[in-house]
Design an enzyme around this catalytic site. Structure first.
Site, PDB file in Angstrom:
ATOM      1  N   HIS A 490      42.314  74.604  39.553  1.00  0.00           N
ATOM      2  CA  HIS A 490      43.723  74.956  39.338  1.00  0.00           C
ATOM      3  C   HIS A 490      44.107  74.746  37.871  1.00  0.00           C
ATOM      4  O   HIS A 490      44.619  75.668  37.216  1.00  0.00           O
ATOM      5  CB  HIS A 490      44.608  74.102  40.249  1.00  0.00           C
ATOM      6  N   GLU A 491      43.868  73.544  37.373  1.00  0.00           N
ATOM      7  CA  GLU A 491      44.264  73.252  35.997  1.00  0.00           C
ATOM      8  C   GLU A 491      43.452  74.081  35.000  1.00  0.00           C
ATOM      9  O   GLU A 491      43.953  74.456  33.937  1.00  0.00           O
ATOM     10  CB  GLU A 491      44.113  71.758  35.701  1.00  0.00           C
ATOM     11  N   HIS A 494      45.120  77.311  34.256  1.00  0.00           N
ATOM     12  CA  HIS A 494      46.110  77.180  33.178  1.00  0.00           C
ATOM     13  C   HIS A 494      45.412  77.177  31.820  1.00  0.00           C
ATOM     14  O   HIS A 494      45.893  77.787  30.854  1.00  0.00           O
ATOM     15  CB  HIS A 494      46.894  75.877  33.334  1.00  0.00           C
ATOM     16  N   HIS A 497      44.541  80.559  30.664  1.00  0.00           N
ATOM     17  CA  HIS A 497      45.748  81.241  30.202  1.00  0.00           C
ATOM     18  C   HIS A 497      46.018  80.876  28.740  1.00  0.00           C
ATOM     19  O   HIS A 497      46.399  81.734  27.921  1.00  0.00           O
ATOM     20  CB  HIS A 497      46.925  80.835  31.084  1.00  0.00           C
TER      21      HIS A 497
END
Length: 699
Positions: A490-491, A494, A497
């Protein structure tokens, strides 16, 4: 380098030297950094450096702002909008370090520094947003933008103008002073909330000296608790409220008395006592309401959602209600199922919240033979990291090379050079995995620096992932639970991104997007956690080196939607309480815990426990950036369910699909409206049905 450039820019604008502070370059925060990729020289930075550096950088920002306001030339995109975008680079560099470390490696002294610095920074922000001459120049460009602006420049112009308007620039002078007062108060309150939540988390520990009370725990849990006790100079085994300590104890211990004590402590953090946040919450929501009303909005949610994909509070309310209506009965069925199962083991119900993890783990092990104990040996942290890096390489051609020449802010942190398949340097990635008293709970991605292009020179981002994963013990390496491995993915979404962001303006690159869009890349990455084709590439037993058995992978996949309805409704309950606080139309002076119970009641599945509340430590909405935005996690789940279906259709490593996602989502940041970007990638708008279908309710 930043100081030299800033000084030169001020000189170019004919700012008298007397108006520009003499920068003390013996302060490392104000000096040129002769480091790899101009990374922060953490070993040189001491606590006493921060305040004088911030004071100097604020003065520099004011000089740059004066140059914009007093420019005798007609306002243009370049001399006003672009100049505003680029001012404050030195201050951003300093605060980017300080506030990241305040979260990841804090101390009492740092928190005191933060309390002293925050009013100065808030005052500067208010002086910018409330300056009538500056707003007049911005408005002049906005109303007569001229020809030849690129799409990104048009978006920057719109964002700049709206940012001023939403920060009180169009208010009367009297109302500007009110806005200044309210924003100062809010800044102080949110900072205090976070400090109280951290202090309350660290304040409670449970030391166990009777070996009989830990005998049933898996060896990895006992070892971790023993290591915690040893580190604290205590005998026996110590449980803290940090997730890698607290959750395994609730999951594997049958000692209901100890578990109830722990659960109540965790769920009453900052609810009364020395670190009480109840009055702070009242102050925050009432001050936010005052700000919203002053700016012409009925509620704070109306103010926030104007700059979100959802746009209106009714849209959010309908969205939450639609998902709740579709899943609540299944969540209740999940609870009844576990109650019935616990009864077969001799438990006399009903299940209380402190029982949930224990019996849900037992049921999962019974039905899927998928306990954490069975999975953890195949999820050695180093192997999970290798798998995550491999996935980034397969999807986006990225390579990660540890660079010991890059300084880190704590001995546990590692730093990597990130390059693409052409050898182009993309970013520095810092990884900080384990809990410590100086780090707040949870997991997050942040940046010490974003991507931008200035005067033809590209600056690439410095990205950091901060987590709280299970520590290694004296006999075993760090072995992750499945949830922790999923959190890593999940992290890392980010991080992608941030690392793959492209663009001229730092305010538009990477994760600088609407809050209800920012979770799409992160939630999308979680999908690979249950893909056999991915797990087979790296998941091996930490001790024997044997590949993860196909049947174990099959059980992981089969258990993918285990208690999905319950987990969904639990998240919806957080969104409901967030919206309840931020759709208030009158000041709140009531009972915080009672308000929480009422707001979450439609999504309540487990029994309510008096004397507890989660809002008093709900940092996401009271000291983070998710006020009136927590629904965004579910919103992004809808987006990612629809997006991942394309990978499932074309192949989970399909470079055409990942290339399109990189081009249309990851690289674009906030240069266009997120729905435009999403539709360009997917070909259509998403619907909640994609998420409902993914949960396979009732199957």
């Amino acid at each position: 380098m930043a100081c030299t450039l800033l000084a030169a820019s001020c000189a170019d604008r004919s700012i008298p030297q007397a108006q520009y502070p003499e920068l003390d370059t013996t302060n490392p925060l104000l000096a040129e950094w002769q480091t790899p990729h101009a990374t922060p020289p953490f070993s040189q930075i001491r606590l006493e450096h921060y305040e004088p550096a911030v004071d100097a950088a604020i003065a520099c920002s004011r000089a740059e702002l004066d140059a914009i306001v007093n420019n005798p030339e007609k306002p243009t995109f370049g001399n006003t909008i672009l100049a505003l975008e680029r001012q404050g680079a030195l201050l951003g560099r300093i605060t980017g370090i300080f506030y990241n470390l305040l979260e990841a490696d804090s101390s009492d002294e740092m928190q005191q520094i933060a309390l002293r610095m925050q009013p100065k920074l808030t005052e500067l922000n208010n002086d910018i947003s409330l300056d009538p001459a500056l707003f007049a120049r911005v408005k002049a460009v906005y109303e007569h933008p001229g020809l030849g602006l690129t799409k990104a420049e048009k978006k920057l112009l719109e964002d700049t103008y709206r940012g001023f308007a939403r920060s009180g620039a169009a208010l009367s002078e009297a109302d500007k002073e009110l806005y200044r007062t309210y924003s100062n108060e809010l800044s102080s309150l949110t900072l205090r909330f976070g400090q109280n939540a951290l202090a309350a988390t660290n304040a409670f520990t449970l030391n166990i000296t009777d070996p009989k009370r830990v005998a049933e725990l898996p060896e990895f849990v006992r070892e971790a608790l023993a290591a915690e006790a040893k580190a604290r100079g205590e005998k026996g085994w110590t449980v803290t409220l940090q997730a890698p300590s607290y959750i395994p104890f609730l999951t594997y211990s049958s000692d209901r008395a100890l578990k109830e004590q722990l659960w109540r402590a965790s769920n009453s953090r900052a609810l009364g006592g020395e670190f009480d946040n109840t009055e702070v919450i009242r102050g925050i929501v009432n001050t936010r309401l005052k700000i919203a009303n002053l700016l012409g909005y009925e509620t704070y949610a109306d103010y926030v959602l104007e700059r979100r994909m959802a746009e209106k509070r009714q849209t959010v309310t309908d969205f939450l209600d639609e998902l709740l209506a579709a899943t609540k009965e299944y969540a209740d069925a999940d609870y009844r199922m576990l109650n019935d199962y616990a009864a077969t083991l001799g438990f006399e119900g009903p299940l209380m919240p402190w029982d949930w993890a224990y019996y849900s783990e037992k049921y999962k092990d019974a039905k899927y033979a998928l306990s954490d104990e069975a999975v953890k040996p195949y999820f050695k942290l180093e192997n999970v990291k290798r798998g995550v890096f491999l996935l980034a390489e397969k999807l986006y051609g990225l390579k990660f090379t540890e660079n010991p020449a890059i300084e880190v802010y704590h001995p546990e942190v590692t730093a990597y050079d990130v390059t693409d398949e052409t050898g182009r340097f993309m970013a520095v990635l810092y990884l900080d995995f384990h809990p410590r008293a100086s780090k707040r709970a949870g997991a997050w991605m942040t940046e010490f620096r974003g991507a931008k292009i200035e005067e033809g020179v590209e600056t690439r981002p410095l990205v950091s992932l901060v987590m709280n994963f299970s520590k290694p013990t004296e006999t075993k390496p760090s072995l992750l639970t499945f949830d922790e491995a999923e959190t890593f993915l999940h992290e890392f979404g980010h991080a992608l991104h941030g690392m793959l962001g492209e663009g001229e303006f730092e305010s538009q690159t990477g994760t600088s997007v609407y809050r209800d869009f920012v979770e799409l890349p992160s939630q999308l990455m979680e999908n690979w956690a249950t893909e056999k084709e991915f797990l087979d590439l790296w998941a091996v037993h930490y001790d024997t080196g044997e590949p993860i058995p196909a049947e174990l992978v099959g059980r992981i996949v089969a258990a993918q939607n285990y208690l999905a309805a319950y987990a969904n409704v639990r998240q919806l309950s957080f969104g409901l309480t967030d919206m309840a606080w931020h759709t208030l139309t009158e000041p709140f002076e009531g009972d915080v815990a009672a308000f929480e119970r009422a707001s979450m009641a439609p999504a309540q599945v487990l029994p309510v426990v008096d004397g507890t509340a989660m809002n008093t430590a709900f940092t996401h909405i009271f000291s983070g950036g998710y006020a009136a935005g927590y629904y965004g996690y579910k919103w992004a789940e809808v987006l990612e369910a629809d997006a991942f279906s394309l990978f499932k259709e074309k192949g989970i490593f399909n470079r055409e699909v990942s290339g399109s996602f990189r081009e249309n989502v990851l690289s674009k940041g906030g240069t266009e409206h997120p729905m435009t970007l999403y539709v360009r990638f997917r070909g259509h708008k998403p619907s909640t049905q994609a998420l409902i279908d993914k949960m396979q309710l009732g199957k």
